[in-house]
Design a protein around this motif. Structure first.
Motif, PDB file in Angstrom:
ATOM      1  N   ILE A   1     -24.357  16.755  55.299  1.00  0.00           N
ATOM      2  CA  ILE A   1     -24.325  18.042  55.974  1.00  0.00           C
ATOM      3  C   ILE A   1     -25.696  18.697  55.859  1.00  0.00           C
ATOM      4  O   ILE A   1     -26.344  18.631  54.814  1.00  0.00           O
ATOM      5  CB  ILE A   1     -23.235  18.956  55.374  1.00  0.00           C
ATOM      6  CG1 ILE A   1     -21.859  18.507  55.859  1.00  0.00           C
ATOM      7  CG2 ILE A   1     -23.474  20.418  55.734  1.00  0.00           C
ATOM      8  CD1 ILE A   1     -20.728  19.321  55.288  1.00  0.00           C
ATOM      9  N   VAL A   2     -26.119  19.331  56.932  1.00  0.00           N
ATOM     10  CA  VAL A   2     -27.407  20.007  56.966  1.00  0.00           C
ATOM     11  C   VAL A   2     -27.178  21.515  56.917  1.00  0.00           C
ATOM     12  O   VAL A   2     -26.275  22.038  57.570  1.00  0.00           O
ATOM     13  CB  VAL A   2     -28.197  19.635  58.234  1.00  0.00           C
ATOM     14  CG1 VAL A   2     -29.460  20.467  58.353  1.00  0.00           C
ATOM     15  CG2 VAL A   2     -28.546  18.151  58.220  1.00  0.00           C
ATOM     16  N   VAL A   3     -27.979  22.198  56.117  1.00  0.00           N
ATOM     17  CA  VAL A   3     -27.965  23.667  56.055  1.00  0.00           C
ATOM     18  C   VAL A   3     -29.282  24.141  56.647  1.00  0.00           C
ATOM     19  O   VAL A   3     -30.352  23.844  56.114  1.00  0.00           O
ATOM     20  CB  VAL A   3     -27.813  24.176  54.617  1.00  0.00           C
ATOM     21  CG1 VAL A   3     -27.774  25.702  54.593  1.00  0.00           C
ATOM     22  CG2 VAL A   3     -26.548  23.604  53.976  1.00  0.00           C
TER      23      VAL A   3
ATOM     24  N   MET B   1     -40.021  17.964  60.285  1.00  0.00           N
ATOM     25  CA  MET B   1     -39.216  17.195  59.346  1.00  0.00           C
ATOM     26  C   MET B   1     -37.742  17.158  59.734  1.00  0.00           C
ATOM     27  O   MET B   1     -36.974  16.360  59.204  1.00  0.00           O
ATOM     28  CB  MET B   1     -39.349  17.777  57.934  1.00  0.00           C
ATOM     29  CG  MET B   1     -40.762  17.826  57.416  1.00  0.00           C
ATOM     30  SD  MET B   1     -40.854  18.558  55.775  1.00  0.00           S
ATOM     31  CE  MET B   1     -39.867  17.376  54.868  1.00  0.00           C
ATOM     32  N   TRP B   2     -37.335  18.021  60.642  1.00  0.00           N
ATOM     33  CA  TRP B   2     -35.917  18.158  60.931  1.00  0.00           C
ATOM     34  C   TRP B   2     -35.280  16.875  61.450  1.00  0.00           C
ATOM     35  O   TRP B   2     -34.149  16.552  61.087  1.00  0.00           O
ATOM     36  CB  TRP B   2     -35.702  19.294  61.939  1.00  0.00           C
ATOM     37  CG  TRP B   2     -35.773  20.657  61.335  1.00  0.00           C
ATOM     38  CD1 TRP B   2     -36.542  21.056  60.271  1.00  0.00           C
ATOM     39  CD2 TRP B   2     -35.060  21.815  61.764  1.00  0.00           C
ATOM     40  NE1 TRP B   2     -36.353  22.382  60.015  1.00  0.00           N
ATOM     41  CE2 TRP B   2     -35.450  22.881  60.918  1.00  0.00           C
ATOM     42  CE3 TRP B   2     -34.143  22.060  62.785  1.00  0.00           C
ATOM     43  CZ2 TRP B   2     -34.929  24.175  61.063  1.00  0.00           C
ATOM     44  CZ3 TRP B   2     -33.638  23.343  62.936  1.00  0.00           C
ATOM     45  CH2 TRP B   2     -34.027  24.391  62.074  1.00  0.00           C
ATOM     46  N   ASP B   3     -35.968  16.143  62.294  1.00  0.00           N
ATOM     47  CA  ASP B   3     -35.389  14.923  62.863  1.00  0.00           C
ATOM     48  C   ASP B   3     -34.975  13.948  61.770  1.00  0.00           C
ATOM     49  O   ASP B   3     -33.928  13.295  61.865  1.00  0.00           O
ATOM     50  CB  ASP B   3     -36.382  14.245  63.822  1.00  0.00           C
ATOM     51  CG  ASP B   3     -36.540  14.996  65.136  1.00  0.00           C
ATOM     52  OD1 ASP B   3     -35.662  15.818  65.443  1.00  0.00           O
ATOM     53  OD2 ASP B   3     -37.528  14.753  65.836  1.00  0.00           O
ATOM     54  N   ASP B   4     -35.785  13.822  60.743  1.00  0.00           N
ATOM     55  CA  ASP B   4     -35.457  12.918  59.643  1.00  0.00           C
ATOM     56  C   ASP B   4     -34.334  13.479  58.783  1.00  0.00           C
ATOM     57  O   ASP B   4     -33.450  12.736  58.332  1.00  0.00           O
ATOM     58  CB  ASP B   4     -36.692  12.661  58.768  1.00  0.00           C
ATOM     59  CG  ASP B   4     -37.743  11.817  59.472  1.00  0.00           C
ATOM     60  OD1 ASP B   4     -37.353  10.982  60.316  1.00  0.00           O
ATOM     61  OD2 ASP B   4     -38.933  11.992  59.189  1.00  0.00           O
ATOM     62  N   LEU B   5     -34.333  14.788  58.563  1.00  0.00           N
ATOM     63  CA  LEU B   5     -33.327  15.389  57.688  1.00  0.00           C
ATOM     64  C   LEU B   5     -31.924  15.357  58.293  1.00  0.00           C
ATOM     65  O   LEU B   5     -30.945  15.224  57.570  1.00  0.00           O
ATOM     66  CB  LEU B   5     -33.714  16.834  57.356  1.00  0.00           C
ATOM     67  CG  LEU B   5     -34.904  17.017  56.415  1.00  0.00           C
ATOM     68  CD1 LEU B   5     -35.232  18.502  56.251  1.00  0.00           C
ATOM     69  CD2 LEU B   5     -34.618  16.394  55.058  1.00  0.00           C
ATOM     70  N   VAL B   6     -31.819  15.474  59.603  1.00  0.00           N
ATOM     71  CA  VAL B   6     -30.500  15.555  60.230  1.00  0.00           C
ATOM     72  C   VAL B   6     -29.943  14.190  60.613  1.00  0.00           C
ATOM     73  O   VAL B   6     -28.767  14.089  60.994  1.00  0.00           O
ATOM     74  CB  VAL B   6     -30.521  16.462  61.483  1.00  0.00           C
ATOM     75  CG1 VAL B   6     -31.057  17.836  61.156  1.00  0.00           C
ATOM     76  CG2 VAL B   6     -31.327  15.828  62.605  1.00  0.00           C
ATOM     77  N   ARG B   7     -30.753  13.144  60.505  1.00  0.00           N
ATOM     78  CA  ARG B   7     -30.280  11.817  60.904  1.00  0.00           C
ATOM     79  C   ARG B   7     -29.068  11.411  60.065  1.00  0.00           C
ATOM     80  O   ARG B   7     -29.108  11.393  58.846  1.00  0.00           O
ATOM     81  CB  ARG B   7     -31.398  10.786  60.756  1.00  0.00           C
ATOM     82  CG  ARG B   7     -31.026   9.410  61.302  1.00  0.00           C
ATOM     83  CD  ARG B   7     -32.207   8.459  61.297  1.00  0.00           C
ATOM     84  NE  ARG B   7     -33.243   8.880  62.240  1.00  0.00           N
ATOM     85  CZ  ARG B   7     -34.452   9.282  61.871  1.00  0.00           C
ATOM     86  NH1 ARG B   7     -34.791   9.302  60.603  1.00  0.00           N
ATOM     87  NH2 ARG B   7     -35.329   9.647  62.791  1.00  0.00           N
ATOM     88  N   GLY B   8     -27.953  11.089  60.721  1.00  0.00           N
ATOM     89  CA  GLY B   8     -26.739  10.672  60.037  1.00  0.00           C
ATOM     90  C   GLY B   8     -25.835  11.801  59.593  1.00  0.00           C
ATOM     91  O   GLY B   8     -24.779  11.557  59.013  1.00  0.00           O
ATOM     92  N   ALA B   9     -26.209  13.044  59.872  1.00  0.00           N
ATOM     93  CA  ALA B   9     -25.386  14.187  59.454  1.00  0.00           C
ATOM     94  C   ALA B   9     -24.161  14.335  60.353  1.00  0.00           C
ATOM     95  O   ALA B   9     -24.235  14.092  61.559  1.00  0.00           O
ATOM     96  CB  ALA B   9     -26.214  15.464  59.487  1.00  0.00           C
ATOM     97  N   ILE B  10     -23.046  14.734  59.760  1.00  0.00           N
ATOM     98  CA  ILE B  10     -21.839  14.977  60.550  1.00  0.00           C
ATOM     99  C   ILE B  10     -21.851  16.359  61.181  1.00  0.00           C
ATOM    100  O   ILE B  10     -21.095  16.632  62.107  1.00  0.00           O
ATOM    101  CB  ILE B  10     -20.565  14.823  59.703  1.00  0.00           C
ATOM    102  CG1 ILE B  10     -20.488  15.917  58.636  1.00  0.00           C
ATOM    103  CG2 ILE B  10     -20.485  13.442  59.074  1.00  0.00           C
ATOM    104  CD1 ILE B  10     -19.128  16.059  57.999  1.00  0.00           C
ATOM    105  N   GLY B  11     -22.697  17.238  60.678  1.00  0.00           N
ATOM    106  CA  GLY B  11     -22.736  18.583  61.216  1.00  0.00           C
ATOM    107  C   GLY B  11     -23.706  19.457  60.447  1.00  0.00           C
ATOM    108  O   GLY B  11     -24.349  19.016  59.492  1.00  0.00           O
ATOM    109  N   ALA B  12     -23.811  20.719  60.883  1.00  0.00           N
ATOM    110  CA  ALA B  12     -24.773  21.638  60.279  1.00  0.00           C
ATOM    111  C   ALA B  12     -24.171  23.030  60.126  1.00  0.00           C
ATOM    112  O   ALA B  12     -23.376  23.473  60.963  1.00  0.00           O
ATOM    113  CB  ALA B  12     -26.041  21.712  61.123  1.00  0.00           C
ATOM    114  N   VAL B  13     -24.561  23.679  59.046  1.00  0.00           N
ATOM    115  CA  VAL B  13     -24.276  25.095  58.856  1.00  0.00           C
ATOM    116  C   VAL B  13     -25.558  25.849  59.210  1.00  0.00           C
ATOM    117  O   VAL B  13     -26.588  25.659  58.569  1.00  0.00           O
ATOM    118  CB  VAL B  13     -23.876  25.405  57.404  1.00  0.00           C
ATOM    119  CG1 VAL B  13     -23.696  26.919  57.215  1.00  0.00           C
ATOM    120  CG2 VAL B  13     -22.601  24.679  57.027  1.00  0.00           C
TER     121      VAL B  13
END
Length: 221
Positions: A47-49, A126-138
């Motif tokens: 999950i990404v915040v 950096m966001w593209d790398d951080l969100v890769r594989g995430a099911i969702g974001a807050v």
């Protein structure tokens, strides 16, 4: 929905190597269900915040993480005075320059790995790398500066990643209803909008649960 499920038959051997304890306690000394039952393996999800500068991303990850969170905080200097607006957060002295990382176990076998994004525009690469594989974001929002969360909203809309909006209520600020914030941000009706306090563990966990439920509805497979 992307998720990683460990293979219990290969991830945990029938006999542990010599010198290792039969049971591995978590950081707080308590065992999780999947740590005592060798036939089970946790479902690990990412999950990404996200959100604007100083909105409370590091605070949320720190509040809910069951392990010592990884933080990449750096002291702010005069070099950033022209780019970082501290009018709403005058006491802020550090900023995230890479990411925050934490972990929380929900519902016995569901493990959430939390990745907090840096808020300043100069770190958006950096966001593209951080969100890769995430099911969702807050996506955290501050009602004093709602426009700061627009880049995150636009980003997840364009990526097709499920997200929710969590309004982090700061002390001394006027409280607004969730629907008022939805209208101000023009957030679609199917996107959950919550009012929360990133400092409070229960409040933050409720936001994470809302995101997991929304992600399951959006991508049930």
């Amino acid at each position: 929905m992307d998720s990683a499920v460990s293979d219990a038959t290969t991830a945990v051997p029938d006999e542990l190597p010599a010198g290792l304890p039969a049971e591995l306690p978590d950081d707080d000394g308590e065992l999780q269900a999947w740590q005592t039952d060798r036939t089970r393996a946790p479902i690990a999800t990412k999950i990404v915040v996200a959100g604007g500068f100083g909105v409370g991303k590091t605070t949320l990850v720190t509040a809910v993480s069951e392990i010592t969170p990884l933080q990449t905080e750096a002291l702010m200097t005069r070099a950033s005075e022209d780019t970082d607006d501290l009018s709403a957060t005058p006491g802020k002295t550090t900023t995230t320059v890479a990411m925050d990382f934490g972990r929380i176990t929900l519902d016995d076998d569901l493990v959430l790995y939390l990745f907090g994004t840096p808020g300043q525009q100069r770190f958006w690469f950096m966001w593209d790398d951080l969100v890769r594989g995430a099911i969702g974001a807050v996506v955290l929002a501050d009602t004093r500066r709602l426009t700061d969360c627009f880049p995150a909203l636009d980003y997840f809309e364009s990526c097709g990643i499920p997200y929710i909006v969590a309004v982090n209520h700061f002390e001394g600020t006027e409280r607004y209803e969730a629907e008022d914030v939805r209208e101000a941000l023009t957030v679609p009706a199917h996107i959950p909008v919550l009012i929360m306090d990133a400092r409070q563990r229960i409040s933050a966990i409720e936001s994470l649960l809302a995101l997991v439920g929304h992600a399951l509805d959006a991508t049930p497979e």
